[in-house]
Scaffold this motif. Structure first.
Motif, short mmCIF file in Angstrom:
data_model
loop_
_atom_site.label_atom_id
_atom_site.label_comp_id
_atom_site.label_asym_id
_atom_site.label_seq_id
_atom_site.Cartn_x
_atom_site.Cartn_y
_atom_site.Cartn_z
N MET A 56 -10.24 -0.75 1.60
CA MET A 56 -8.83 -0.20 1.65
C MET A 56 -8.49 0.94 0.71
N LYS A 57 -7.78 2.00 1.11
CA LYS A 57 -7.28 3.15 0.43
C LYS A 57 -6.05 2.52 -0.75
N HIS A 58 -5.79 3.11 -1.69
CA HIS A 58 -4.84 2.65 -2.47
C HIS A 58 -3.59 3.49 -2.35
N GLU A 59 -3.48 4.24 -1.43
CA GLU A 59 -2.20 5.23 -1.03
C GLU A 59 -1.41 4.22 -0.05
N HIS A 60 -0.37 3.97 -0.57
CA HIS A 60 0.51 3.02 0.21
C HIS A 60 1.48 4.11 1.21
N PRO A 61 1.45 3.70 2.48
CA PRO A 61 2.23 4.40 3.48
C PRO A 61 3.87 4.45 3.08
N GLY A 62 4.45 5.36 3.40
CA GLY A 62 5.82 5.48 2.98
C GLY A 62 6.64 4.75 4.24
N GLU A 63 7.89 4.56 4.28
CA GLU A 63 8.55 3.68 5.14
C GLU A 63 8.28 4.37 6.93
N LEU A 64 8.63 5.66 6.77
CA LEU A 64 8.34 6.34 8.23
C LEU A 64 6.79 6.30 8.49
N GLU A 65 5.92 6.31 7.54
CA GLU A 65 4.57 6.18 7.83
C GLU A 65 4.11 4.82 8.47
N GLU A 66 4.66 3.73 7.53
CA GLU A 66 4.29 2.45 8.01
C GLU A 66 4.93 2.07 9.69
N LEU A 67 5.96 2.39 9.67
CA LEU A 67 6.54 2.36 11.11
C LEU A 67 5.86 3.19 12.07
N ALA A 68 5.58 4.19 11.83
CA ALA A 68 4.66 4.95 12.94
C ALA A 68 3.38 4.35 13.07
N LEU A 69 2.80 3.83 12.13
CA LEU A 69 1.37 3.10 12.29
C LEU A 69 1.57 1.78 12.95
N LEU A 70 2.74 1.10 12.53
CA LEU A 70 2.91 -0.16 13.43
C LEU A 70 3.22 0.36 14.94
N ILE A 71 3.82 1.39 15.43
CA ILE A 71 4.10 1.72 16.64
C ILE A 71 2.82 2.05 17.33
N VAL A 72 2.16 2.89 16.49
CA VAL A 72 0.56 3.34 17.07
C VAL A 72 -0.19 2.22 17.46
N VAL A 73 -0.01 1.00 16.62
CA VAL A 73 -0.98 -0.04 16.91
C VAL A 73 -0.47 -0.66 18.16
#
Length: 108
Positions: A1-18
């Motif tokens: 896994m990469k060590h770049e943490h997603p920001g809040e909007l990125e995390e939410l968008a990633l969850l929604i994509v899933v």
């Protein structure tokens, strides 16, 4: 896994994509974000977040078929990568740990 943490909007968008699965494209992600977070989010901000996630290796994208509903235009479809799923699991574990540390916050 990469060590770049997603920001809040990125995390939410990633969850929604899933959650959207094969129907994950920019407008669908924006609509779900706005519905579930009760916030207005510009489509440009959604595409910027999706682009950052793709550059981090958390998403991959491809072009779908043209549809008459879109005037013959094609959708850019997104899917989470294994690294993206790992980043989500890491974020969830971190949040759950911090909530346990906060302990009595829910009871206050």
């Amino acid at each position: 896994m990469k060590h770049e943490h997603p920001g809040e909007l990125e995390e939410l968008a990633l969850l929604i994509v899933v959650g959207l699965g094969p129907d994950a494209y920019g407008v669908a992600v924006q609509k779900r974000l706005e519905r579930d977070t009760h916030r207005r989010i510009a489509l440009g901000a959604v595409y910027a977040a999706l682009g950052r996630l793709e550059r981090k290796g958390y998403l991959q994208s491809g072009v779908g078929d043209a549809t008459p509903q879109r005037g013959g235009r094609r959708k850019r479809l997104f899917a989470a990568t294994a690294d993206g799923l790992g980043a989500l699991r890491h974020a969830r574990r971190t949040r759950e740990h911090l909530w346990r540390l906060a302990g009595a916050v829910e009871g206050k």
